[in-house]
Design a protein around this motif. Sequence first.
Motif, short mmCIF file in Angstrom:
data_model
loop_
_atom_site.label_atom_id
_atom_site.label_comp_id
_atom_site.label_asym_id
_atom_site.label_seq_id
_atom_site.Cartn_x
_atom_site.Cartn_y
_atom_site.Cartn_z
N TYR A 118 0.82 -1.23 0.00
CA TYR A 118 0.00 0.00 0.00
C TYR A 118 0.84 1.26 0.00
O TYR A 118 0.36 2.33 -0.39
CB TYR A 118 -1.03 -0.03 1.13
CG TYR A 118 -2.25 -0.84 0.71
CD1 TYR A 118 -3.03 -0.41 -0.36
CD2 TYR A 118 -2.55 -2.05 1.30
CE1 TYR A 118 -4.11 -1.16 -0.81
CE2 TYR A 118 -3.63 -2.81 0.86
CZ TYR A 118 -4.40 -2.36 -0.19
OH TYR A 118 -5.47 -3.09 -0.65
N ALA A 119 2.11 1.17 0.39
CA ALA A 119 3.00 2.33 0.28
C ALA A 119 3.11 2.75 -1.19
O ALA A 119 3.34 3.92 -1.49
CB ALA A 119 4.38 1.99 0.85
N GLY A 120 2.94 1.80 -2.09
CA GLY A 120 3.03 2.12 -3.51
C GLY A 120 1.80 2.82 -4.07
O GLY A 120 1.84 3.35 -5.19
N TRP A 121 0.72 2.87 -3.31
CA TRP A 121 -0.54 3.36 -3.86
C TRP A 121 -0.78 4.87 -3.81
O TRP A 121 -1.43 5.41 -4.73
CB TRP A 121 -1.74 2.64 -3.23
CG TRP A 121 -2.14 1.44 -4.04
CD1 TRP A 121 -1.90 0.13 -3.75
CD2 TRP A 121 -2.82 1.45 -5.30
NE1 TRP A 121 -2.39 -0.68 -4.74
CE2 TRP A 121 -2.96 0.09 -5.70
CE3 TRP A 121 -3.32 2.46 -6.14
CZ2 TRP A 121 -3.59 -0.26 -6.89
CZ3 TRP A 121 -3.95 2.10 -7.32
CH2 TRP A 121 -4.07 0.76 -7.69
N PRO A 122 -0.31 5.61 -2.79
CA PRO A 122 -0.64 7.04 -2.76
C PRO A 122 -0.27 7.74 -4.07
O PRO A 122 -1.03 8.58 -4.57
CB PRO A 122 0.20 7.58 -1.60
CG PRO A 122 0.35 6.42 -0.68
CD PRO A 122 0.44 5.21 -1.57
N THR A 123 0.85 7.35 -4.67
CA THR A 123 1.27 8.02 -5.91
C THR A 123 0.56 7.47 -7.15
O THR A 123 0.79 7.96 -8.26
CB THR A 123 2.80 7.85 -6.12
OG1 THR A 123 3.10 6.45 -6.07
CG2 THR A 123 3.58 8.60 -5.06
N LYS A 124 -0.27 6.46 -6.96
CA LYS A 124 -0.97 5.89 -8.13
C LYS A 124 -2.48 6.10 -8.09
O LYS A 124 -3.17 5.76 -9.06
CB LYS A 124 -0.69 4.38 -8.25
CG LYS A 124 0.64 4.08 -8.89
CD LYS A 124 1.59 3.49 -7.90
CE LYS A 124 3.03 3.59 -8.34
NZ LYS A 124 3.95 3.60 -7.21
N LEU A 125 -2.99 6.62 -7.00
CA LEU A 125 -4.44 6.84 -6.88
C LEU A 125 -4.82 8.01 -7.77
O LEU A 125 -4.47 9.15 -7.48
CB LEU A 125 -4.78 7.24 -5.45
CG LEU A 125 -5.35 6.22 -4.50
CD1 LEU A 125 -5.85 6.95 -3.27
CD2 LEU A 125 -6.45 5.37 -5.12
N ARG A 126 -5.54 7.74 -8.86
CA ARG A 126 -5.85 8.82 -9.80
C ARG A 126 -7.33 8.88 -10.09
O ARG A 126 -8.04 7.90 -9.95
CB ARG A 126 -5.13 8.59 -11.13
CG ARG A 126 -3.67 8.46 -11.02
CD ARG A 126 -3.05 8.45 -12.37
NE ARG A 126 -3.37 7.23 -13.10
CZ ARG A 126 -2.65 6.79 -14.11
NH1 ARG A 126 -1.61 7.48 -14.53
NH2 ARG A 126 -2.98 5.69 -14.75
#
Length: 487
Positions: free
Chosen positions: A122-130
Amino acid sequence: MIPFEKLTAPTRLYINGEYQDAEGGARFDNINPATGESLGQVAKGTATDIDRAVKAARAAFESSTWANLAAADRERLLHRLADMIEHNTDTLAALETYDTGKPFGDARKIDLPLSVQTLRYYAGWPTKLRGETVPVRGPFLTYTIREPIGVIGQIVPWNFPLFMAVMKLAPALAAGNTVVLKPAEQTPLTALYLGQFLAEVGFPPGVVNIVSGMGTEAGEALINHPGVDKIAFTGSTGTGQHIMRQAAGTLKRISLELGGKSPHIIFADADLKAAMRAVGAAIFYNQGEVCIAGSRLFVEKPLYEQALEAATQAAARLKVGDPFAEDTRVGALVSEQHWKRVDEYVKLGVSEGARVVAGGAPADVGGRGYFYQPTVLAGVTNNMRVAQEEIFGPVLAVIPFEDEADLLAQANDSQYGLAAGLWTQNLGKAHRIARALKAGTVYINAYGMMDPAAPFGGYKMSGLGRENGEEGIAMYTEIKTVWTSLK
Ligand code: NAP
Ligand code: MG
């Protein structure tokens, strides 16, 4: 084995970035189920404490330090939290073992790595939530934004205390929410321990608040609090139904991960050796205290006797013992109450006409603790209560079937639909059955895998919503649609 005293576990509530006493100094005894003795007292959060925690979470949600934090910085915080957990694996695994009674080796090799992997995923998700741009009619630029929901109340059970807490925290925080977390009363220690890490890695005060206490007091206050925007829950179906009813008042968002009575299916054309290796682990791992436990073993008639014999042997082989001993495979059940309940279910099965072919009674481990023998029940029919109700202990019900149609009718005849497993070497049949099973997860020639990237949740009364994967973070967001005139 690390002596409990050396672990210096925090036992107070973690609210607004500080450990503090519950209102009036209320505390309760936390029992080690392997000995029946108290590990000491833990703060017993009240409605007032929940209110303080919700207010802290609200203030943090509105504060610029959290709301304006760059996505990449949320990513960094989550990775740092994962690092802290990873570096403290032995301490956290030992705490988990004292609190739950599960084997230390399992806590170390399964609970801890899963917790770390989930945070990193989930650390990878903040920058991918679009969001998206939407091709609407007319001279407009129309786009969507994914926003955090707000203050999330998270209530978790005792079977994988740290992992369940992290599985809830990681996507909620990645999406920018703030949280009030209530661990189960039997197992508060690893969740409370996280408070130190949260402060140290730099989560702003109030972003995560951890309130130990009773479901009927702290839990009730949390699900009824008007300042909570969503409840995420894992536990029994009964409590899940209660939460759904209570949420109606303020239309809180809810996600529920509830019980199961998962069918584990062996067809006559299966690789029986491989299947039987998996059957034992599918039900006896973690003392059977697993929501996806393969608790109904369906065997196609030609293989029935052989499979029953193999299951019986697997049960007898597993060493029940001191959770810290290296050769222990099955530890203690979580509490005296739960231990008695499991035994009552076995007695009920016998009174319904089932035959105990392995186990069937408490296990003697030095004359104390809440240990139970891995148990196999033969002669079970799918309509018996032991085949319909979740026992949540090391009890396997073995049921024969005639053919595919008979199997599907029986396997799907359940209020639950969390998981299922099937063994066959026929590829077309495997996918045909997978499609026909009413379950959120189906394993083919495998059982019990879990990965933060793979959606997880239940059909029917096994839950609402999916955790893990993209679905798992989407359910911690609201979608806002923005229309802009191009005139
Ligand atoms: P539970 O009562 O549903 O407990 C789960 C969590 O909900 C705990 O944190 C509990 O707090 C809290 N809670 C209880 N009543 C509440 C209420 N009225 N309002 C808000 N929160 C509340 O489950 P349990 O009694 O521990 O276990 C009973 C059975 O549930 C098990 O035997 C098993 O069948 C099933 N279960 C399923 C899972 C799963 O992963 N699907 C996990 C655990 C249990 P307290 O700890 O203080 O009660
Ligand atoms: Mg405990």
